[in-house]
Enzyme design. Structure first.
Site, PDB file in Angstrom:
ATOM      1  N   LYS A  91       0.808  -1.215   0.000  1.00  0.00           N
ATOM      2  CA  LYS A  91       0.000   0.000   0.000  1.00  0.00           C
ATOM      3  C   LYS A  91       0.846   1.272   0.000  1.00  0.00           C
ATOM      4  O   LYS A  91       0.319   2.361  -0.219  1.00  0.00           O
ATOM      5  CB  LYS A  91      -0.965  -0.011   1.168  1.00  0.00           C
ATOM      6  CG  LYS A  91      -2.012  -1.103   0.977  1.00  0.00           C
ATOM      7  CD  LYS A  91      -3.157  -0.979   1.943  1.00  0.00           C
ATOM      8  CE  LYS A  91      -4.249  -1.972   1.635  1.00  0.00           C
ATOM      9  NZ  LYS A  91      -3.848  -3.364   1.926  1.00  0.00           N
TER      10      LYS A  91
HETATM   11  C1  LIG Z   1      -4.570  -4.456   1.561  1.00  0.00           C
HETATM   12  C2  LIG Z   1      -3.853  -5.755   1.489  1.00  0.00           C
HETATM   13  C3  LIG Z   1      -4.292  -6.818   0.666  1.00  0.00           C
HETATM   14  C4  LIG Z   1      -5.565  -6.723  -0.143  1.00  0.00           C
HETATM   15  O1  LIG Z   1      -5.463  -5.818  -1.198  1.00  0.00           O
HETATM   16  P1  LIG Z   1      -6.770  -5.307  -1.968  1.00  0.00           P
HETATM   17  O2  LIG Z   1      -6.285  -4.295  -2.922  1.00  0.00           O
HETATM   18  O3  LIG Z   1      -7.659  -4.718  -0.897  1.00  0.00           O
HETATM   19  O4  LIG Z   1      -7.397  -6.487  -2.608  1.00  0.00           O
HETATM   20  C5  LIG Z   1      -3.533  -7.965   0.619  1.00  0.00           C
HETATM   21  N1  LIG Z   1      -2.416  -8.106   1.359  1.00  0.00           N
HETATM   22  C6  LIG Z   1      -1.963  -7.135   2.177  1.00  0.00           C
HETATM   23  C7  LIG Z   1      -0.740  -7.375   2.975  1.00  0.00           C
HETATM   24  C8  LIG Z   1      -2.654  -5.912   2.269  1.00  0.00           C
HETATM   25  O5  LIG Z   1      -2.209  -4.953   3.087  1.00  0.00           O
END
Ligand SMILES: *Cc1c(COP(=O)(O)O)cnc(C)c1O
Length: 416
Positions: A91
């Site tokens: 993210k």
């Molecule tokens: C947010 C997140 C996900 C999921 O991603 P999306 O875009 O919401 O499908 C998967 N793994 C980790 C470690 C995350 O922080």
């Protein structure tokens, strides 16, 4: 506009007017380009004239200034490691890009901007890090008490300055509901300029396309493009990958790898789409019962389900399988998965068993140390904690405990 608003005026999600098509010669020459050059080329058509080119260049440079390596695990599976950014989860890319765009868009705003964000764990840390010390922006993060990992909690409660953490006596869904309620009442806070930083914001969603270009760039067998397995919760990341493919990037197939929260796998395997209450799992960032971005995937395929099902399959992996594969891959290949990556790995392995001529990539969305609470008991060993994280673990948590109630959040905002 879309970045500042987050949600469109009709309460739906923003979607590009058309999907830009990349020049096939550019894709053939992808190995000649730097990470920054690729990011700039991919994002430019979505930005148009909204940000001057020289500034956009600088923004993408700062967004991707860490390594995103493709690491071979065995003959048919490779891991795209998206955890080398400052908060050790993918993210960071979206949050860094969005914070810089927002900083530019609101530069002449007379009021301070207040960013409200609910997190199940990783979003909060990435947004806090991305917005830390950005002038004129205050960030308020709501997180569910006792439901985030130790590292996640430290990342969102120890920065201070313009970052404020609210520890909510409730679940992630409650946090999200409180934020949504406040947005419907934004007119009650004329002194505040409120905006959100959740994953449906286009400025967080679109830059996630970069990963898939970097994956393809490092993929050796360009004549046989990879199958890509994406650990999915709110479906923002995989949806960005599908958009990249629709723009011309060669990807053989996508797998949406889910945990026990199986709304999409159930639907793609022939049943009705029904929204479920999220259940807690070992991969907490994917505990989503009603994935916001799935409508965007339907839109890319213009609601044509047969075509969509040819390109995307989906599978649900339970906690037992997650723990078992994490242990197995560590023992067999010496590669330590995090619980989210483990779901992605196993989903890919299952698919390749039925498609033995193909090879693939799974997205490793977080560093295992971020979930040492889960990973250490599974492998029966302690994990080395990187120095940057060790230092953070020593810092004092600063969070205000609040009730699971929009009125409590309203009272807090009124005092700002
Ligand atoms: C947010 C997140 C996900 C999921 O991603 P999306 O875009 O919401 O499908 C998967 N793994 C980790 C470690 C995350 O922080």
């Amino acid at each position: 506009m879309a970045t500042i608003n987050g949600l469109a005026p009709d309460k739906g999600l923003y979607f590009p007017e058309y999907i830009p098509q990349l020049d096939p010669t550019w894709i053939q020459k992808i190995n000649d380009y730097s990470k920054e050059a690729i990011a700039f080329e991919v994002i430019k058509p979505y930005i148009g004239e909204c940000i001057p080119a020289t500034l956009l260049q600088k923004i993408v440079e700062e967004t991707v200034n860490f390594s995103i390596p493709l690491v071979l695990i065995n003959n048919s599976i490779a891991s795209l490691e998206l955890f080398h950014g400052p908060t050790l989860a993918f993210k960071d890319v979206g949050a860094r890009f969005m914070s810089r765009c927002l900083g530019y868009f609101v530069r002449e705003q007379p009021k301070k901007v207040t960013v409200l964000v609910a997190t199940s764990g990783d979003t909060g840390g990435a947004v806090a890090n991305g917005f830390f010390d950005v002038p004129n922006v205050e960030v308020i993060i709501l997180y569910p008490s006792g439901k985030v990992s130790t590292v996640q909690e430290k990342q969102l409660t120890t920065l201070g300055k313009n970052i404020h953490a609210l520890e909510v006596k409730g679940s992630f869904d409650d946090c999200q509901q409180m934020v949504k309620t406040i947005f419907t009442e934004a007119a009650d806070f004329p002194q505040l300029f409120l905006t959100s930083a959740n994953s449906i914001n286009v400025a967080r969603w679109l830059p996630q396309q970069f990963y898939y270009f970097y994956a393809y760039q490092q993929w050796e067998d360009k004549k046989n493009p990879p199958v890509v397995s994406v650990p999915s919760g709110n479906f923002g990341n995989i949806c960005a990958g599908i958009l990249a493919e629709a723009s011309g990037l060669p990807i053989a197939h996508f797998i949406a790898a889910c945990n026990a929260n199986d709304t999409v796998p159930t639907f793609l395997n022939g049943n009705e789409y029904f929204i479920k209450k999220a259940v807690p799992t070992l991969s907490n960032a994917m505990d989503v019962g009603n994935p916001s971005n799935f409508v965007r995937i339907l839109e890319i395929f213009q609601q044509q389900l047969p075509r969509l099902k040819e390109k995307i399959s989906s599978v649900s992996i339970n906690d037992e399988e997650t723990a078992a594969v994490l242990k197995k891959v560590f023992a067999e290949y010496g590669y330590l998965l995090d619980p989210h990556g483990a779901v992605g790995y196993l989903a890919l392995e299952k698919y390749l068993t039925n498609h033995p001529t193909q090879k693939g990539i799974f997205i490793e969305t977080a560093h295992p140390v971020k979930f040492f609470d889960v990973v250490e008991p599974i492998i029966g060993q302690q994990i080395n904690v990187p120095e940057t994280i060790q230092a953070q673990l020593q810092l004092q948590k600063k969070a205000m405990m609040i009730e699971n109630d929009a009125a409590a959040l309203r009272a807090y905002l009124e005092k700002l």
